[in-house]
Write a protein that holds these residues in place. Structure first.
Motif, PDB file in Angstrom:
ATOM      1  N   ALA A 347       4.575  31.694 -95.798  1.00  0.00           N
ATOM      2  CA  ALA A 347       4.314  31.091 -97.102  1.00  0.00           C
ATOM      3  C   ALA A 347       5.576  30.417 -97.639  1.00  0.00           C
ATOM      4  O   ALA A 347       5.522  29.317 -98.192  1.00  0.00           O
ATOM      5  N   LEU A 348       6.718  31.095 -97.451  1.00  0.00           N
ATOM      6  CA  LEU A 348       7.976  30.520 -97.937  1.00  0.00           C
ATOM      7  C   LEU A 348       8.314  29.251 -97.180  1.00  0.00           C
ATOM      8  O   LEU A 348       8.834  28.294 -97.756  1.00  0.00           O
ATOM      9  N   PHE A 349       8.014  29.240 -95.884  1.00  0.00           N
ATOM     10  CA  PHE A 349       8.284  28.038 -95.104  1.00  0.00           C
ATOM     11  C   PHE A 349       7.440  26.875 -95.615  1.00  0.00           C
ATOM     12  O   PHE A 349       7.943  25.770 -95.835  1.00  0.00           O
ATOM     13  N   LEU A 350       6.160  27.152 -95.840  1.00  0.00           N
ATOM     14  CA  LEU A 350       5.277  26.104 -96.365  1.00  0.00           C
ATOM     15  C   LEU A 350       5.765  25.657 -97.737  1.00  0.00           C
ATOM     16  O   LEU A 350       5.791  24.466 -98.052  1.00  0.00           O
ATOM     17  N   LEU A 351       6.189  26.636 -98.534  1.00  0.00           N
ATOM     18  CA  LEU A 351       6.686  26.329 -99.876  1.00  0.00           C
ATOM     19  C   LEU A 351       7.907  25.410 -99.802  1.00  0.00           C
ATOM     20  O   LEU A 351       8.030  24.443-100.558  1.00  0.00           O
ATOM     21  N   THR A 352       8.813  25.727 -98.858  1.00  0.00           N
ATOM     22  CA  THR A 352      10.002  24.882 -98.692  1.00  0.00           C
ATOM     23  C   THR A 352       9.581  23.467 -98.320  1.00  0.00           C
ATOM     24  O   THR A 352      10.120  22.489 -98.851  1.00  0.00           O
ATOM     25  N   GLY A 353       8.625  23.373 -97.405  1.00  0.00           N
ATOM     26  CA  GLY A 353       8.134  22.060 -97.000  1.00  0.00           C
ATOM     27  C   GLY A 353       7.543  21.304 -98.181  1.00  0.00           C
ATOM     28  O   GLY A 353       7.880  20.142 -98.428  1.00  0.00           O
ATOM     29  N   VAL A 354       6.691  21.994 -98.944  1.00  0.00           N
ATOM     30  CA  VAL A 354       6.056  21.366-100.110  1.00  0.00           C
ATOM     31  C   VAL A 354       7.128  20.919-101.101  1.00  0.00           C
ATOM     32  O   VAL A 354       7.103  19.806-101.629  1.00  0.00           O
ATOM     33  N   MET A 355       8.111  21.802-101.302  1.00  0.00           N
ATOM     34  CA  MET A 355       9.191  21.509-102.238  1.00  0.00           C
ATOM     35  C   MET A 355       9.914  20.230-101.831  1.00  0.00           C
ATOM     36  O   MET A 355      10.158  19.350-102.656  1.00  0.00           O
ATOM     37  N   CYS A 356      10.237  20.128-100.541  1.00  0.00           N
ATOM     38  CA  CYS A 356      11.004  18.978-100.087  1.00  0.00           C
ATOM     39  C   CYS A 356      10.159  17.706-100.104  1.00  0.00           C
ATOM     40  O   CYS A 356      10.654  16.635-100.467  1.00  0.00           O
ATOM     41  N   VAL A 357       8.905  17.826 -99.735  1.00  0.00           N
ATOM     42  CA  VAL A 357       8.071  16.621 -99.736  1.00  0.00           C
ATOM     43  C   VAL A 357       7.814  16.164-101.178  1.00  0.00           C
ATOM     44  O   VAL A 357       7.839  14.961-101.473  1.00  0.00           O
ATOM     45  N   ALA A 358       7.623  17.151-102.068  1.00  0.00           N
ATOM     46  CA  ALA A 358       7.445  16.790-103.477  1.00  0.00           C
ATOM     47  C   ALA A 358       8.685  16.071-103.991  1.00  0.00           C
ATOM     48  O   ALA A 358       8.595  15.119-104.767  1.00  0.00           O
ATOM     49  N   SER A 359       9.848  16.512-103.511  1.00  0.00           N
ATOM     50  CA  SER A 359      11.075  15.869-103.982  1.00  0.00           C
ATOM     51  C   SER A 359      11.217  14.463-103.425  1.00  0.00           C
ATOM     52  O   SER A 359      11.997  13.663-103.925  1.00  0.00           O
ATOM     53  N   ALA A 360      10.483  14.183-102.345  1.00  0.00           N
ATOM     54  CA  ALA A 360      10.576  12.846-101.757  1.00  0.00           C
ATOM     55  C   ALA A 360       9.875  11.811-102.626  1.00  0.00           C
ATOM     56  O   ALA A 360      10.090  10.606-102.470  1.00  0.00           O
ATOM     57  N   ILE A 361       9.051  12.297-103.561  1.00  0.00           N
ATOM     58  CA  ILE A 361       8.248  11.362-104.352  1.00  0.00           C
ATOM     59  C   ILE A 361       9.124  10.371-105.124  1.00  0.00           C
ATOM     60  O   ILE A 361       8.883   9.161-105.089  1.00  0.00           O
ATOM     61  N   ALA A 362      10.175  10.893-105.760  1.00  0.00           N
ATOM     62  CA  ALA A 362      11.043  10.008-106.545  1.00  0.00           C
ATOM     63  C   ALA A 362      11.648   8.934-105.643  1.00  0.00           C
ATOM     64  O   ALA A 362      11.705   7.750-106.005  1.00  0.00           O
ATOM     65  N   ALA A 363      12.086   9.358-104.466  1.00  0.00           N
ATOM     66  CA  ALA A 363      12.691   8.411-103.533  1.00  0.00           C
ATOM     67  C   ALA A 363      11.659   7.387-103.070  1.00  0.00           C
ATOM     68  O   ALA A 363      11.948   6.190-102.972  1.00  0.00           O
TER      69      ALA A 363
END
Ligand SMILES: Nc1ncnc2c1ncn2[C@@H]1O[C@H](COP(=O)(O)OP(=O)(O)OP(=O)(O)O)[C@@H](O)[C@H]1O
Ligand SMILES: [Mg+2]
Lengths: 378, 236
Positions: A347-363
């Protein structure tokens, strides 16, 4: 052979070492924070039901409105016979719980939580014995305590004695790892002694632990018990577990606090990654414009950015796992261990992935506005 | 004569805004046909890069029409224009715009990668060989001279075998020998009847390669000669 998109992504990422390190450190801290909060939550969730988990009872009889295992409550001892009279009830063992003061040989006192149970049948007996035997507890004044509380209770092993309510108690069995999240030591004793240690009247008990006869239907037995015993609640072990959990986790706000901490970690992590990804993209904007000018689709460019994000996620996650396992190891023997399960790790791994992809939105939003004619400037 | 690969009709282009607003193109019509190597010549600031960008679908005209292989591109969104560039245009930018973090070979492969093409490595090496950089495939742009970088940019533009090659001063940084080699390479591409090459240049050495020379000044086409006339001019 490595796909070119991937190569471009990691070169972009590693290009600015300092920023890359800052990103990874940010991800690690945020994930470790989330892990600790979630691990505490899971650990706490487990701790609050230890006693229920280690009883073999099918049904728990308790006064109506009991909130959790530790909730001091009183039942009338005579109800035991009514319970035993119900068809399908194999056993209804009394259980006495309550706080008491333990007087150390030195004269100082410390609070303990007494668990008084029959040593046979469906009683709640100490488990994980590291010394002594259950049968040794039949001796009057015999108690079992956990070895982790030796120092607190002023004893050093089997045979040592102390006092509870001016009565001599002697350690006859020692357990390993029966710890309370409240940090108050558990003291196991027989039912009658437990009553006198806690000052409970002789005709009272805290719970009846009911074992249903093999072949009998638990639901039906429960209905009949309900008919025969007014003013009590009868819960299955699973129901009592979830009631205890919801009391400790949500009734007390502890669970909410842990969740809030985890959420905060997640938000901080997202913001950190978003900010570094955004500034990295800004630095490589002319390259993304060139990509666009040579006809790259938007999807291709977004993929490069998302790969950058996922790459950060994977590296950050590995770092976080390393640090978290140290933390988990360090707390393993504490009153409230941080628990890490494979499911949680996933779950934490998926969360990290979601976190990073969500952060890609601004870029990505930034790149979406890119004008390929910027390649003409300069 | 073969059909135009790209053509512009009455193209007007304003650039900048406010007080800095400039009419870079004032009604330009130009077509590039398959089998042609056309030179676009004119003084600095005359609108050459602007015209090339409009023909290459990097920029949209303020008014007028651009067609790629006969199809107007006016109604395309940015994604559609990117697709046109990907499939039909090979652009050599005045400043090379290489990716500093990628090797020469990877820079060239990128043009194939955005098209989703396979077997990029061999194609990239072949084209780098054609521009005389077979020995520099693993070098990063920072390790290359200006002329070498320019040739990597040329390799990237031609590796996809686009029907229209638009080159903005492709020999500016090259010595006589390399300039000559690049021009004969571009001329070779233009021998294919389905492909055309448009070259912006100040370099008179290129004249012998041209099938047509278009002169632009102050945003207008001011003259046109065929290659044979040009050769006479250059010889006299
Ligand atoms: N972004 C811009 N904003 C405003 N004016 C611009 C812009 N880009 C170019 N111009 C102007 O448009 C005109 C045409 O520019 P263009 O770049 O097409 O010239 P060029 O013929 O390519 O010149 P050179 O030979 O120096 O490359 C020039 O007067 C230039 O100053
Ligand atoms: Mg120019």
């Amino acid at each position: 052979m490595m796909p070119l998109k991937f190569r471009l992504a990691y070169r972009n990422l590693f290009h600015d070492r300092l920023r890359f390190i800052a990103t990874i450190v940010g991800i690690i801290f945020s994930i470790v924070l989330v892990t600790v909060q979630m691990g505490l939550y899971v650990g706490f969730r487990r701790m609050v039901t230890t006693m229920i988990d280690h009883s073999s009872a099918d049904l728990w009889i308790m006064p109506a409105g009991t909130k959790c295992f530790e909730d001091p409550s009183l039942l009338d001892d005579r109800q035991r016979f009514r319970a035993l009279a119900v068809e399908g009830v194999a056993d209804a063992a009394p259980l006495v719980i309550g706080y008491a003061q333990w007087r150390l040989p030195s004269g100082t006192t410390t609070p303990v939580f007494v668990v008084g149970s029959e040593l046979r049948g469906s009683g709640l007996r100490p488990w994980n014995l590291a010394g002594g035997r259950i049968d040794d507890l039949t001796v009057p004044g015999a108690v079992a305590i956990d070895q982790s509380y030796f120092e607190r209770l002023g004893v050093s092993g089997i045979g040592d004695s102390a006092e509870i309510r001016d009565q001599k108690v002697q350690v006859m069995a020692v357990t390993k790892g029966i710890r309370s999240f409240t940090t108050t030591p558990y003291v196991f004793a027989g039912v009658d002694r437990a009553r006198s240690y806690t000052g409970m009247a002789a005709n009272k008990v805290s719970y009846f632990l009911v074992r249903v006869a093999p072949g009998s239907d638990v639901g039906r037995v429960r209905r009949q018990l309900r008919d025969g015993l007014p003013d009590v609640e009868i819960l299955t072990a699973a129901e009592f577990r979830s009631r205890s959990r919801s009391f400790w986790l949500f009734g007390t706000g502890a669970g909410a606090a842990l969740f809030a901490g985890a959420l905060l970690g997640f938000i901080v992590g997202t913001v950190i990654v978003a900010q570094t990804l955004y500034s990295s993209t800004k630095d490589h904007l002319s390259e993304f414009a060139t990509l666009r000018a040579i006809g790259s689709s938007g999807a291709y460019i977004y993929l490069v950015i998302i790969l950058q994000a996922l790459l950060s996620a994977v590296i950050g996650f590995c770092g976080a796992v390393a640090i978290s396992s140290v933390v988990v190891g360090m707390t393993a023997d504490s009153a409230l261990p941080i628990v890490m399960t494979p499911t949680m790790a996933l779950a934490l791994f998926l969360l990290t992935g979601v976190m990073c992809v969500a952060s890609a939105i601004a870029a990505i939003v930034q790149v979406m506005r890119i004008d390929p004619t910027t390649v003409l400037a300069r | 004569m073969s059909q135009p690969v790209v053509d512009a009709v009455d193209v007007v282009k304003f650039l900048g805004r406010g007080a800095g607003r400039v009419q870079a193109l004032k009604g330009v019509s130009l077509s590039l046909r398959g089998g042609e190597l056309v030179l676009l010549m004119g003084p600095s600031g005359s609108g050459k890069t602007t015209l090339l960008s409009i023909l290459g679908c990097l920029m949209t005209p303020t008014s007028g029409m651009v067609r790629v292989r006969g199809r107007p591109v006016a109604d395309l969104d940015p994604e559609g224009l990117a697709r046109i560039r990907r499939d039909h245009i090979g652009f050599i930018f005045q400043s090379y715009h290489l990716f500093p973090t990628l090797t020469a070979e990877d820079n060239v492969r990128l043009a194939l990668d955005v098209r989703g093409e396979r077997a990029q490595r061999k194609a990239a090496r072949d084209v780098l060989g054609m521009v005389g950089l077979a020995h520099k495939t693993r070098a990063f742009p920072g390790e290359l001279s200006g002329g070498e970088q320019q040739r990597v940019a040329i390799a990237r533009a031609i590796v996809g075998k686009a029907p229209a090659i638009l080159a903005d001063e492709p020999t500016g940084a090259l010595d006589a020998q390399n300039g000559q080699a690049i021009m004969s390479l571009l001329a070779g591409i233009a021998r294919d009847q389905s492909r055309g090459v448009l070259v912006v240049t100040h370099d008179p050495r290129i004249l012998p390669f041209a099938s047509r020379i278009v002169h632009i000044d102050d945003g207008r086409i001011v003259g046109e000669e065929t290659g044979s006339e040009a050769k006479k001019v250059s010889m006299s």
